[in-house]
Design a protein around this motif. Sequence first.
Motif, PDB file in Angstrom:
ATOM      1  N   THR A  52      30.185  44.435  28.168  1.00 44.89           N
ATOM      2  CA  THR A  52      31.142  44.740  27.558  1.00 44.89           C
ATOM      3  C   THR A  52      32.514  44.203  28.556  1.00 44.89           C
ATOM      4  O   THR A  52      33.701  43.657  28.164  1.00 44.89           O
ATOM      5  CB  THR A  52      31.362  46.173  27.114  1.00 44.89           C
ATOM      6  N   ASP A  53      32.401  44.832  29.631  1.00 40.16           N
ATOM      7  CA  ASP A  53      33.277  44.509  30.716  1.00 40.16           C
ATOM      8  C   ASP A  53      33.630  42.868  30.926  1.00 40.16           C
ATOM      9  O   ASP A  53      34.791  42.481  31.210  1.00 40.16           O
ATOM     10  CB  ASP A  53      32.963  45.002  32.098  1.00 40.16           C
ATOM     11  N   LEU A  54      32.540  42.145  31.149  1.00 39.04           N
ATOM     12  CA  LEU A  54      32.635  40.765  31.168  1.00 39.04           C
ATOM     13  C   LEU A  54      33.382  40.058  29.988  1.00 39.04           C
ATOM     14  O   LEU A  54      34.065  39.256  30.089  1.00 39.04           O
ATOM     15  CB  LEU A  54      31.096  40.143  31.019  1.00 39.04           C
ATOM     16  N   ALA A  55      33.245  40.527  28.822  1.00 39.62           N
ATOM     17  CA  ALA A  55      33.890  40.003  27.448  1.00 39.62           C
ATOM     18  C   ALA A  55      35.524  40.204  27.698  1.00 39.62           C
ATOM     19  O   ALA A  55      36.218  39.557  27.429  1.00 39.62           O
ATOM     20  CB  ALA A  55      33.070  40.752  26.254  1.00 39.62           C
ATOM     21  N   LYS A  56      35.568  41.565  28.222  1.00 37.22           N
ATOM     22  CA  LYS A  56      37.061  41.893  28.340  1.00 37.22           C
ATOM     23  C   LYS A  56      37.802  40.949  29.405  1.00 37.22           C
ATOM     24  O   LYS A  56      39.012  41.016  29.244  1.00 37.22           O
ATOM     25  CB  LYS A  56      37.182  43.480  28.637  1.00 37.22           C
ATOM     26  N   GLN A  57      37.091  40.565  30.450  1.00 40.78           N
ATOM     27  CA  GLN A  57      37.337  39.791  31.251  1.00 40.78           C
ATOM     28  C   GLN A  57      37.758  38.412  31.055  1.00 40.78           C
ATOM     29  O   GLN A  57      38.136  37.427  31.579  1.00 40.78           O
ATOM     30  CB  GLN A  57      36.608  39.859  32.568  1.00 40.78           C
TER      31      GLN A  57
END
Length: 299
Positions: free
Chosen positions: A270-275
């Motif tokens: 999820t964090d990677l997608a938000k980045q």
Amino acid sequence: MPPKRKRNATMISPSRGRGFRKPPPAQRQKKPRQNDLVNIMEETRDEGQPSFSQEPQEIRPTFGLPEDLGTAYRTAILYISALSYIHKIRGIQDNTQSFIVKKALQGLHRSRGVTADPRTPLTLSILQLVVSALPSVCRSPYEAVLFSTLFSCAYYGLLRVSEVLNIQKAHISLSNFKVSILIPRSKTDQFGNTTTLHISKQPNSLTCPVHWILKFLRLRPDNAPSFFFIHIDKKGVTRYQFNFLLQKAIQFHSIQGHFRPHSFRIGRATDLAKQGVPDSEIKVLGRWDSKAFQNYIRL
């Protein structure tokens, strides 16, 4: 004879290597359908064929396909597939493909659909809280460092709990700027083609795997077994212990959500997608071989 000393209901001394005790059976949630599957597999092994092999209609009540038992559609599919495999490998008529079972599954799918994954993503901000709580919830400074290392590696490596707990010391190559971890086998690599993860040093040392591995290596007992993550008495960390400390740290900060070991993997994706990291790169980093990774991204 002196009376026996009472132990804590949930934890025992880390010197015994386990560090934790499971609650009494009466306090643990039972999983009747999973236990039924285990019983059937034992019958198959001991007697050569399941007891219901000639009665396909018995599969429904045995595994709780009626909707009033609360069975999820995916769970039913999983167990029925396992039974189908047992039938085929034993050369028994595969009654899991019968009309009755197929219609029961179709009805279950219509009534319940495919349920959403209830697990809450453990994002970087939550990981920081979890790691900061470990000195307060662990029984010793060694255990706090051990689980800080485990949790940071699980997050940044998008590791399944089975993968992270089976990492061996020989699988780790370390420098001051990055850590490389060899994964010899995984859920999507059943033939052992191996994968090597490369995790760079992070700016925040509180959650940096490189920082924690270096610190853990200074404390880790010498002449220890091959498994990297071990207690002070050289016994390996178990899945139960991993989840137990995670829950204790979550409760320490009163964080709301359904957190499980897989939450690290979900949170990192999820964090990677938000980045703004491309889906194709997330898929490679998480070692997914299908579009299943899309279910892990919670935006």
